[in-house]
Design an enzyme around this catalytic site. Structure first.
Site, mmCIF file in Angstrom:
data_model
loop_
_atom_site.group_PDB
_atom_site.id
_atom_site.type_symbol
_atom_site.label_atom_id
_atom_site.label_comp_id
_atom_site.label_asym_id
_atom_site.label_seq_id
_atom_site.Cartn_x
_atom_site.Cartn_y
_atom_site.Cartn_z
ATOM 1 N N SER A 129 0.844 -1.190 0.000
ATOM 2 C CA SER A 129 0.000 0.000 0.000
ATOM 3 C C SER A 129 0.876 1.236 0.000
ATOM 4 C CB SER A 129 -0.889 0.013 1.253
ATOM 5 O OG SER A 129 -1.528 1.265 1.409
ATOM 6 N N TYR A 150 -2.634 -0.663 10.579
ATOM 7 C CA TYR A 150 -2.650 -0.989 9.158
ATOM 8 C C TYR A 150 -1.354 -0.533 8.492
ATOM 9 C CZ TYR A 150 -4.172 -0.941 4.244
ATOM 10 O OH TYR A 150 -4.276 -1.155 2.896
#
Length: 687
Positions: free
Chosen positions: A564, A577
């Protein structure tokens, strides 16, 4: 009938219906094996006069799924006129090209080598089939005597002859000389039957097949393959499949030395019983006989002469020895026959086995795709049935090795191979994609399959995984498995399932993930552990299990992490995350450094927020992030797009395209790379 469309004839409808009925039962013929025909009249649109036509299954078709478009359509008068110009058996190949001058109109499918058999035999309907029972008699040492004993004067023996124009002449002459006959047994090959009507031809074919089956059952010796060997008794089903998954990567590497192969595993009782018998080594060495069989399975298999519980280090050593011996033996077979037969022959196509037999475990078969590998295995099961029947009545005596060579390296077979379309970029690659039932994972699986890969859809939901696999194309293209990537045993089970489905593993996409959008103070220890278990630990577990398979195969591979932009970009309210994604990002670098010596590339893709189709965003993450940025959840994709340099929303397909490029030959020398797919987020630029 439409005079300009000869395949619209009622004769054709009957032929297709008969073909489908015969071809749908594997006892009658193998996949894509055999052919059927019908003769009838149609109006010539040029002269307005009736013309006699021959409709016959074209080259490469399958009887069970035949449609009118799969028929070759020839003018019967022109086809039979070829008898007057036939130059003899030494120039057989020229006759197939001559069939093109006999076509009616556009002619439909390409005529096969067996067209002459159908056109020259004086019968309105002809069936040529490869039933196990018929080939058993055809390959028995005393097959001619057995044919007379089993069928009387209703079926006539035809000595072995390579398929072609002369075989058609032989069968035509035999039918004319034996008016009571309804068919014949073709030595070493199969059967041919005929009839005045389509139904009569079908019934005659079935009578020959069923009569042979009954005779074999009633007269076969008790143990056609000899006594059982205790050392080679089958393992229990669970142990058998575990062992198969353990040895499959090693065997796939063996089968893929010349060119990459997809694999198929069979542990049916018929295979295990054969491999546990005393005579299995002798019979395996003799190879198959029917041309359809050995063209798919090679002239003979490779047989592992170890018990199923042998230590893996011993298995590795013995497999290497047997493979070296197999390749040397195949090269000698090629060199000897090419020299002895004279003339020019196509170059040797490869010396690796297509069938590998492992006593107590099962059979591994290989091909350019899953269907080809599966059919090769099915054909060897046919061959086992043939050997059982022949040994039960007499002695199995396949056609001579030189005849096998003539067919395997036939100019017509070579031409057929050359006409095949160029393989897709990921052909023969086996991919495992985690979190693949939705969003990025599903789009990636779809893309990889479209580019030729076999795909294993791994997801927490087994139902959704199977639905996604079915939508992509079914078991020859994709299978669905359930996996919790945070559970090492579940990960190993998923990798084993991939190996058993397609023979091995070449490409892994670590995509499974989830996110909880919470501030540091609101993030609990459970929140932290959950996200790290799924993404950081899960990716590690999947990469570890997959790398072992790839190393055992010895043919390289790809591992791709869907990380990501958050692995390098610090945003609010996603500490767990972002940290998990940073862990994944560094795994890419660490594994690229470690696995490069094995030819395994490890790369990553860094997307921006992918809203469409995302399970993560639909599960609450979208609402949380929308709240953080003060926008409506339905506008979150547009919001992400407007903050990028390109002002474009990132879609699942964009990520899938990046994965494909990373695994393609175009980036064959790239490893340790992270590719941003975020439409341009300057704060996430790699430094």
């Amino acid at each position: 009938m439409n005079d300009l469309n000869p395949t619209a004839s009622p004769v054709v409808a009957e032929l297709v219906e008969r073909s489908n009925r015969l071809g749908s039962d594997p006892k009658n013929t193998n996949y894509a094996g055999g052919n059927t025909s019908a003769k009838g009249t149609a109006t010539d649109p040029v002269t307005g006069e009736d013309v006699e036509l021959l409709w016959v299954k074209g080259s490469g078709g399958d009887l069970g799924t035949l449609t009118p478009s799969g028929l070759a359509v020839l003018r019967l008068d022109r086809m039979r006129a070829l008898v007057d110009v036939y130059p003899g058996v030494d120039r057989e190949d020229e006759m197939v090209a001559a069939f093109d001058y006999c076509l009616h109109g556009k002619g439909g499918a390409a005529p096969s080598i067996d067209t002459a058999m159908h056109g020259l035999v004086d019968a309105a309907h002809v069936d040529h089939l490869h039933p196990d029972s018929g080939i058993a008699i055809a390959t028995a040492a005393d097959g001619e005597h057995l044919t007379k004993e089993v069928f009387g004067d209703k079926v006539v023996w035809v000595p072995w002859r390579r398929p072609g124009f002369q075989l058609g002449l032989d069968i035509a002459a035999i039918k004319e000389a034996n008016p009571r006959a309804i068919g014949c047994v073709l030595g070493g090959h199969g059967i041919t039957a005929w009839g005045d009507t389509s139904e009569q031809s079908r019934k005659n074919s079935l009578w020959i097949i069923r009569t042979a089956e009954r005779y074999i059952k009633q007269h076969s010796k008790k143990n056609p393959f000899g006594a059982r060997v205790k050392k080679y008794e089958p393992l229990s089903p669970a142990r058998r499949r575990a062992r198969a998954a353990e040895v499959a990567p090693l065997l796939r590497g063996v089968a893929s030395q010349d060119r990459p192969m997809v694999g198929h595993f069979i542990d049916d009782k018929v295979v295990l019983d054969f491999l546990a018998s005393r005579n299995a080594p002798r019979l395996a060495e003799l190879g198959t006989s029917c041309p359809d069989h050995f063209l798919r399975t090679k002239v003979k298999p490779m047989l592992l002469d170890l018990g199923p519980d042998a230590p893996m280090d011993k298995v590795r050593t013995r497999v290497a020895e047997l493979h070296e011996a197999y390749r040397a033996d195949y090269a000698a077979y090629y060199d000897h026959n090419a020299k002895a037969l004279g003339g020019e022959w196509p170059a040797m196509r490869g010396a690796d086995p297509l069938i590998i037999l492992v006593p107590g475990v099962g059979m591994f078969s290989y091909g350019k795709d899953k269907q080809t590998a599966r059919v090769a295995g099915e054909f060897y099961v046919n061959a086992i049935n043939v050997m059982r029947g022949a040994e039960g009545l007499s002695t199995y005596a396949p056609i001579d090795e030189s005849e096998k060579f003539r067919i395997e390296y036939w100019a017509l077979e070579e031409a057929k191979l050359q006409r095949m379309p160029k393989p897709k970029p990921l052909a023969t690659r086996v991919a495992l994609v985690t979190g693949a039932a939705s969003g990025i994972g599903r789009a990636t699986a779809v893309k990889l399959a479209a580019e030729g890969a076999c795909v294993v859809i791994a997801d927490l939901s087994q139902e959704l995984a199977r639905e996604a696999a079915a939508a992509i194309g079914g078991p020859d293209v994709a299978v669905g498995v359930q996996v919790d990537v945070s559970d090492a045993a579940a990960v190993q089970a998923a990798v084993d399932a991939a190996v058993l489905a397609f023979g091995g593993l070449d490409l892994v996409v670590n995509n499974a993930g989830l996110s909880l959008s919470r501030s540091l103070l609101e993030t609990t220890e459970k929140d932290w552990d959950l996200q790290h278990d799924v993404m950081a630990k899960g990716s590690f577990l999947v990469a570890r299990a997959a790398a072992k398979v790839m190393i055992d195969q010895g043919i390289g591979g790809d591992i791709v992490y869907i990380s990501s932009k958050n692995s390098v970009f610090a945003g609010p309210n996603n500490v767990a995350y972002g940290a998990a994604k940073a862990d994944q990002a560094h795994q890419v670098r660490l594994l690229a450094a470690e696995l490069g010596e094995h030819g395994i590339k490890v790369n990553g893709v860094n997307p921006d927020g992918v809203v469409q189709g995302s399970g993560i965003f639909a599960g609450g993450w979208g609402a949380s992030r929308a709240a953080v940025y003060g926008v409506d959840e339905k506008d979150l994709g547009k919001f992400y797009a407007q903050r990028t340099l390109l002002k474009r929303e990132v879609l699942p397909e964009n990520i899938a395209n990046a994965v494909f490029v990373l695994c393609s030959d175009e980036l064959s020398h790239t490893t340790g790379l992270h590719v941003p797919v975020d439409a341009g987020v300057a704060a996430a630029f790699l430094r």
